[in-house]
Scaffold this motif. Structure first.
Motif, PDB file in Angstrom:
ATOM      1  N   SER A  56       4.696  42.005  35.876  1.00  0.00           N
ATOM      2  CA  SER A  56       3.648  42.421  34.941  1.00  0.00           C
ATOM      3  C   SER A  56       4.037  42.156  33.493  1.00  0.00           C
ATOM      4  CB  SER A  56       3.338  43.906  35.131  1.00  0.00           C
ATOM      5  OG  SER A  56       4.491  44.699  34.893  1.00  0.00           O
ATOM      6  N   MET A  57       5.318  41.934  33.230  1.00  0.00           N
ATOM      7  CA  MET A  57       5.770  41.618  31.875  1.00  0.00           C
ATOM      8  C   MET A  57       5.139  40.338  31.351  1.00  0.00           C
ATOM      9  SD  MET A  57       7.918  43.879  30.558  1.00  0.00           S
ATOM     10  CE  MET A  57       9.065  43.037  29.465  1.00  0.00           C
ATOM     11  N   PHE A  58       4.756  39.417  32.236  1.00  0.00           N
ATOM     12  CA  PHE A  58       4.101  38.197  31.778  1.00  0.00           C
ATOM     13  C   PHE A  58       2.772  38.524  31.111  1.00  0.00           C
ATOM     14  CE2 PHE A  58       7.197  36.558  34.672  1.00  0.00           C
ATOM     15  CZ  PHE A  58       7.476  35.261  34.254  1.00  0.00           C
ATOM     16  N   VAL A  59       2.026  39.455  31.687  1.00  0.00           N
ATOM     17  CA  VAL A  59       0.771  39.886  31.096  1.00  0.00           C
ATOM     18  C   VAL A  59       1.043  40.714  29.837  1.00  0.00           C
ATOM     19  CG1 VAL A  59      -1.341  41.213  31.451  1.00  0.00           C
ATOM     20  CG2 VAL A  59      -0.389  39.871  33.327  1.00  0.00           C
ATOM     21  N   GLY A  60       1.976  41.642  29.934  1.00  0.00           N
ATOM     22  CA  GLY A  60       2.288  42.494  28.801  1.00  0.00           C
ATOM     23  C   GLY A  60       2.799  41.719  27.601  1.00  0.00           C
ATOM     24  N   GLY A  61       3.579  40.678  27.848  1.00  0.00           N
ATOM     25  CA  GLY A  61       4.098  39.888  26.742  1.00  0.00           C
ATOM     26  C   GLY A  61       2.995  39.189  25.964  1.00  0.00           C
ATOM     27  N   LEU A  62       2.028  38.616  26.671  1.00  0.00           N
ATOM     28  CA  LEU A  62       0.903  37.968  25.997  1.00  0.00           C
ATOM     29  C   LEU A  62       0.075  38.984  25.219  1.00  0.00           C
ATOM     30  CD1 LEU A  62      -0.499  35.302  28.493  1.00  0.00           C
ATOM     31  CD2 LEU A  62       0.210  34.919  26.128  1.00  0.00           C
ATOM     32  N   ARG A  63      -0.192  40.130  25.837  1.00  0.00           N
ATOM     33  CA  ARG A  63      -0.947  41.168  25.132  1.00  0.00           C
ATOM     34  C   ARG A  63      -0.213  41.604  23.869  1.00  0.00           C
ATOM     35  NH1 ARG A  63      -1.354  46.785  24.357  1.00  0.00           N
ATOM     36  NH2 ARG A  63      -3.443  47.703  24.627  1.00  0.00           N
ATOM     37  N   ALA A  64       1.101  41.757  23.962  1.00  0.00           N
ATOM     38  CA  ALA A  64       1.881  42.188  22.809  1.00  0.00           C
ATOM     39  C   ALA A  64       1.759  41.194  21.659  1.00  0.00           C
ATOM     40  CB  ALA A  64       3.350  42.363  23.206  1.00  0.00           C
ATOM     41  N   HIS A 146       7.520  47.072  17.500  1.00  0.00           N
ATOM     42  CA  HIS A 146       8.016  47.847  18.639  1.00  0.00           C
ATOM     43  C   HIS A 146       6.884  48.565  19.371  1.00  0.00           C
ATOM     44  CE1 HIS A 146      10.420  50.555  21.064  1.00  0.00           C
ATOM     45  NE2 HIS A 146       9.807  51.584  20.510  1.00  0.00           N
ATOM     46  N   VAL A 147       6.050  49.314  18.654  1.00  0.00           N
ATOM     47  CA  VAL A 147       5.034  50.109  19.342  1.00  0.00           C
ATOM     48  C   VAL A 147       3.979  49.218  19.987  1.00  0.00           C
ATOM     49  CG1 VAL A 147       5.415  52.148  17.920  1.00  0.00           C
ATOM     50  CG2 VAL A 147       3.653  50.491  17.237  1.00  0.00           C
ATOM     51  N   ALA A 148       3.632  48.090  19.343  1.00  0.00           N
ATOM     52  CA  ALA A 148       2.670  47.171  19.954  1.00  0.00           C
ATOM     53  C   ALA A 148       3.241  46.563  21.229  1.00  0.00           C
ATOM     54  CB  ALA A 148       2.294  46.070  18.962  1.00  0.00           C
ATOM     55  N   GLU A 149       4.513  46.257  21.195  1.00  0.00           N
ATOM     56  CA  GLU A 149       5.172  45.669  22.353  1.00  0.00           C
ATOM     57  C   GLU A 149       5.279  46.662  23.505  1.00  0.00           C
ATOM     58  OE1 GLU A 149       8.696  42.761  22.028  1.00  0.00           O
ATOM     59  OE2 GLU A 149       9.641  44.704  22.382  1.00  0.00           O
ATOM     60  N   ILE A 150       5.754  47.862  23.217  1.00  0.00           N
ATOM     61  CA  ILE A 150       5.984  48.842  24.277  1.00  0.00           C
ATOM     62  C   ILE A 150       4.670  49.318  24.872  1.00  0.00           C
ATOM     63  CG2 ILE A 150       6.975  51.091  24.803  1.00  0.00           C
ATOM     64  CD1 ILE A 150       8.900  48.592  24.238  1.00  0.00           C
ATOM     65  N   ASP A 151       3.656  49.509  24.040  1.00  0.00           N
ATOM     66  CA  ASP A 151       2.345  49.870  24.560  1.00  0.00           C
ATOM     67  C   ASP A 151       1.831  48.786  25.501  1.00  0.00           C
ATOM     68  OD1 ASP A 151      -0.149  51.665  24.308  1.00  0.00           O
ATOM     69  OD2 ASP A 151      -0.947  49.682  23.832  1.00  0.00           O
ATOM     70  N   SER A 152       2.055  47.530  25.144  1.00  0.00           N
ATOM     71  CA  SER A 152       1.588  46.411  25.978  1.00  0.00           C
ATOM     72  C   SER A 152       2.339  46.345  27.294  1.00  0.00           C
ATOM     73  CB  SER A 152       1.749  45.100  25.205  1.00  0.00           C
ATOM     74  OG  SER A 152       0.924  45.081  24.056  1.00  0.00           O
ATOM     75  N   PHE A 153       3.656  46.461  27.246  1.00  0.00           N
ATOM     76  CA  PHE A 153       4.439  46.412  28.481  1.00  0.00           C
ATOM     77  C   PHE A 153       4.057  47.558  29.413  1.00  0.00           C
ATOM     78  CE2 PHE A 153       8.203  44.297  26.088  1.00  0.00           C
ATOM     79  CZ  PHE A 153       7.526  43.086  26.073  1.00  0.00           C
ATOM     80  N   ALA A 235      -4.153  30.591  32.589  1.00  0.00           N
ATOM     81  CA  ALA A 235      -5.460  31.115  32.184  1.00  0.00           C
ATOM     82  C   ALA A 235      -5.714  32.486  32.801  1.00  0.00           C
ATOM     83  CB  ALA A 235      -6.565  30.138  32.570  1.00  0.00           C
ATOM     84  N   LEU A 236      -5.256  32.691  34.030  1.00  0.00           N
ATOM     85  CA  LEU A 236      -5.411  33.993  34.665  1.00  0.00           C
ATOM     86  C   LEU A 236      -4.567  35.050  33.950  1.00  0.00           C
ATOM     87  CD1 LEU A 236      -5.328  32.999  38.451  1.00  0.00           C
ATOM     88  CD2 LEU A 236      -7.317  33.298  36.962  1.00  0.00           C
ATOM     89  N   LEU A 237      -3.347  34.681  33.590  1.00  0.00           N
ATOM     90  CA  LEU A 237      -2.501  35.613  32.832  1.00  0.00           C
ATOM     91  C   LEU A 237      -3.135  35.947  31.488  1.00  0.00           C
ATOM     92  CD1 LEU A 237       1.082  34.150  33.406  1.00  0.00           C
ATOM     93  CD2 LEU A 237       0.207  36.317  34.280  1.00  0.00           C
ATOM     94  N   ALA A 238      -3.662  34.927  30.816  1.00  0.00           N
ATOM     95  CA  ALA A 238      -4.281  35.141  29.510  1.00  0.00           C
ATOM     96  C   ALA A 238      -5.498  36.058  29.623  1.00  0.00           C
ATOM     97  CB  ALA A 238      -4.674  33.801  28.895  1.00  0.00           C
ATOM     98  N   ALA A 239      -6.329  35.835  30.626  1.00  0.00           N
ATOM     99  CA  ALA A 239      -7.506  36.693  30.819  1.00  0.00           C
ATOM    100  C   ALA A 239      -7.085  38.133  31.099  1.00  0.00           C
ATOM    101  CB  ALA A 239      -8.361  36.149  31.962  1.00  0.00           C
ATOM    102  N   LEU A 244      -6.627  43.790  28.826  1.00  0.00           N
ATOM    103  CA  LEU A 244      -5.904  45.032  28.548  1.00  0.00           C
ATOM    104  C   LEU A 244      -5.966  45.447  27.080  1.00  0.00           C
ATOM    105  CD1 LEU A 244      -2.658  44.679  30.717  1.00  0.00           C
ATOM    106  CD2 LEU A 244      -4.606  46.184  31.121  1.00  0.00           C
ATOM    107  N   LEU A 245      -6.481  44.575  26.221  1.00  0.00           N
ATOM    108  CA  LEU A 245      -6.585  44.923  24.805  1.00  0.00           C
ATOM    109  C   LEU A 245      -7.699  45.945  24.587  1.00  0.00           C
ATOM    110  CD1 LEU A 245      -6.261  41.467  23.010  1.00  0.00           C
ATOM    111  CD2 LEU A 245      -4.694  43.396  22.752  1.00  0.00           C
ATOM    112  N   PRO A 246      -7.492  46.910  23.701  1.00  0.00           N
ATOM    113  CA  PRO A 246      -8.597  47.822  23.372  1.00  0.00           C
ATOM    114  C   PRO A 246      -9.700  47.065  22.640  1.00  0.00           C
ATOM    115  CG  PRO A 246      -6.761  48.135  21.861  1.00  0.00           C
ATOM    116  CD  PRO A 246      -6.269  47.198  22.927  1.00  0.00           C
ATOM    117  N   ARG A 247     -10.908  47.591  22.721  1.00  0.00           N
ATOM    118  CA  ARG A 247     -12.050  46.911  22.107  1.00  0.00           C
ATOM    119  C   ARG A 247     -11.848  46.703  20.610  1.00  0.00           C
ATOM    120  NH1 ARG A 247     -18.390  48.582  23.181  1.00  0.00           N
ATOM    121  NH2 ARG A 247     -19.324  46.710  22.235  1.00  0.00           N
TER     122      ARG A 247
END
Length: 283
Positions: A56-64, A146-153, A235-239, A244-247
């Motif tokens: 799941s870190m692959f998704v969290g890393g992109l979100r971060a 830090h907080v953006a990263e940890i929230d995403s992970f 593309a699936l990871l990016a989507a 997971l991003l807030p509106r």
């Protein structure tokens, strides 16, 4: 025969993914991190190990990366110094090494990594397009990253991780990561999930979708330097990351908000791709 062919395919795909994430030095770094003797910062049963060792870190890393870009000063530092366009895989390898060494590595390896990052931060400074000075060593900017990263992970793990954390474990994860944040120079990192959410809200008045942030989002989501065969899985990871991003974080980056599709198609695709990565990366 079929089983052997599947095993060979799994090994080849796993090696390809590992090379992209860890770079050419990945095998030697893995040996230093996992095989070297010595005390670790975190015991094997700590939540940080479960989260940072999951696909799941692959998704969290992109979100971060998307979320972090909303701070104009942090984005100015990335745009001016990180070389993320010219060498995105090198940046990914450096980030994965930092996470692996501080989470799983012996004390000496973790401290050496921290000191190396702090020496880089000491020279990353400049002036943002809006005229404000920035410094990568600024404790306030370090706290935002830090907080953006940890929230995403954490959010990615709760949605796509193999074993989501209960409340006590989520608080434990935030507390674990606070240890690393302090070593980097964050003065008062949050230590519970509730404190993490409160700290993110406190940063919101400082955030905006600058031209640099929107350009970085387009690069990360639409134009990553990937072989044709890897574009569909990415593309699936990016989507999944965008989902997971807030509106409130999407509008400044001009990203879509499609709640029905995200709750069904995107979530299913994210689950499938993280399960696939987990399968090829498992021993």
């Amino acid at each position: 025969m079929v089983r052997e062919q599947v095993a060979a395919l799994r090994a080849r795909l796993g090696a390809d993914v590992f090379q992209k994430v860890a770079g050419d030095e990945g095998p030697s770094r893995r040996e230093r991190i996992h095989d070297a003797p010595g005390p670790r910062w975190f015991a094997e049963d700590r939540p940080i190990r479960r989260v940072h060792g999951d696909a799941s870190m692959f998704v969290g890393g992109l979100r971060a990366l998307l979320l972090q870009s909303l701070h104009p000063l942090a984005m100015a530092g990335v745009a001016g110094h990180s070389g993320y366009r010219g060498d995105p895989w090198g940046r990914l390898a450096r980030t994965s090494y930092f996470l692996a060494s501080t989470t799983f590595g012996p004390d000496a390896e973790a401290r050496e990594t921290i000191e190396r990052i702090k020496s880089v931060h000491a020279v990353v400074r400049g002036t943002a397009p809006d005229g404000r000075p920035y410094s990568a060593g600024d404790p306030h900017l370090l706290e935002w990253v830090h907080v953006a990263e940890i929230d995403s992970f954490l959010r990615a793990h709760q949605r796509y991780g193999s074993r989501p954390l209960d409340q006590a474990e989520r608080d434990g994860y935030v507390a674990d990561t606070a240890r690393v944040a302090r070593e980097l120079g964050v003065l008062d990192p949050p230590e519970t999930e509730a404190a993490l959410a409160e700290r993110l809200d406190r940063f919101r008045p400082e955030l905006e979708g600058t031209a640099e942030a929107r350009s970085a989002a387009r690069f990360l989501l639409l134009h990553p330097p990937l072989a044709r065969a890897a574009r569909a899985p990415y593309a699936l990871l990016a989507a999944a990351a965008v989902g997971l991003l807030p509106r409130w974080a999407r509008l400044p980056l001009r990203l879509p908000y499609l709640p029905l599709a995200e709750a069904t198609v995107v979530r299913g695709a994210g689950t499938a791709i993280t399960a696939g990565i987990r399968w090829v990366m498992s021993p």
